[in-house]
Scaffold this active site. Sequence first.
Site, mmCIF file in Angstrom:
data_model
loop_
_atom_site.group_PDB
_atom_site.id
_atom_site.type_symbol
_atom_site.label_atom_id
_atom_site.label_comp_id
_atom_site.label_asym_id
_atom_site.label_seq_id
_atom_site.Cartn_x
_atom_site.Cartn_y
_atom_site.Cartn_z
ATOM 1 N N CYS A 70 17.347 -33.919 -73.315
ATOM 2 C CA CYS A 70 16.551 -34.195 -72.112
ATOM 3 C C CYS A 70 17.288 -33.632 -70.895
ATOM 4 C CB CYS A 70 16.334 -35.696 -71.950
ATOM 5 S SG CYS A 70 15.287 -36.101 -70.518
ATOM 6 N N ASP B 81 17.606 -35.004 -68.165
ATOM 7 C CA ASP B 81 18.207 -36.132 -67.432
ATOM 8 C C ASP B 81 19.709 -35.886 -67.192
ATOM 9 O OD1 ASP B 81 17.395 -39.494 -67.333
ATOM 10 O OD2 ASP B 81 19.467 -38.819 -67.042
ATOM 11 N N ARG C 72 22.114 -37.769 -66.931
ATOM 12 C CA ARG C 72 23.069 -38.697 -67.560
ATOM 13 C C ARG C 72 23.397 -38.361 -69.009
ATOM 14 N NH1 ARG C 72 19.341 -43.733 -66.248
ATOM 15 N NH2 ARG C 72 17.863 -42.157 -66.974
ATOM 16 N N HIS D 130 17.051 -39.923 -75.439
ATOM 17 C CA HIS D 130 17.888 -41.036 -74.940
ATOM 18 C C HIS D 130 17.003 -42.217 -74.575
ATOM 19 C CE1 HIS D 130 16.947 -40.533 -70.557
ATOM 20 N NE2 HIS D 130 16.633 -39.320 -70.984
ATOM 21 N N CYS E 61 14.268 -43.174 -71.344
ATOM 22 C CA CYS E 61 13.863 -41.841 -70.866
ATOM 23 C C CYS E 61 12.678 -41.950 -69.885
ATOM 24 C CB CYS E 61 13.481 -40.945 -72.047
ATOM 25 S SG CYS E 61 13.034 -39.259 -71.552
HETATM 26 ZN ZN ZN Z 1 14.862 -38.311 -70.485
#
Ligand code: ZN
Length: 221
Positions: free
Chosen positions: A53, A55, A57, A109, A112
Amino acid sequence: MPTKKLNNVNLQESFDRIIAGNEHWIQEVANDQTGLFKELAKGQSPEILWIGCADSRVPANQVTNTRPGDVFVHRNIANMCIHSDMNMLSVLDYAVNVLKVKHVIVAGHYGCGGVAAALSQKQFGLIDNWLCHIKDVYRLYRDEIDAIEDSEAKVNRLVELNVTEQVFNLCTSTIIQNAWKERDDLAVHGMVIELTTGKLVDLDITFTGSADLGNVFAYKH
Ligand code: ZN
């Protein structure tokens, strides 16, 4: 050439941090005694393709404690593997057929935002067309997802099911199937990262050949 000053102080400060970070990195490279960077300059031969992803993190190298050169990476919102996505297909083709990676990992994750958005009835704009692919996954598992009451648990279960479906999408691609005709050292895995602990959870849906894909999905000719 001096960098043009930005029009906003906060914007300038955050940009300066990027430049300072790069200078710090260059210093680290200069001080490196392991020979890693000299090695990296020659080329790459990673064993892993990571499809994760976007993202901030869930960075592939930190999560797997690997170094530059170890992981070939593709990331997009909600780690999707869509059969008509030329970006993903190009990365997959290069990783599998040129770099000859041994492991392709779809890494979702928990928590999400993309999956949570897909579970809502809210419009977010252009991205809704991307998120529709996750809504399609929900449609396949509607009964199971609807039976979960807790909204966080609902999202997290769809995260797992979405990874499962993306693994299946990879395995049914001509790229992976043709590679399996030529070699037996290629595995496709589905994993999920726990944001609260950093743990990479193996969903145990690894494919190493097309035999388990079933009729229609496994090419014979
Ligand atoms: Zn995500």
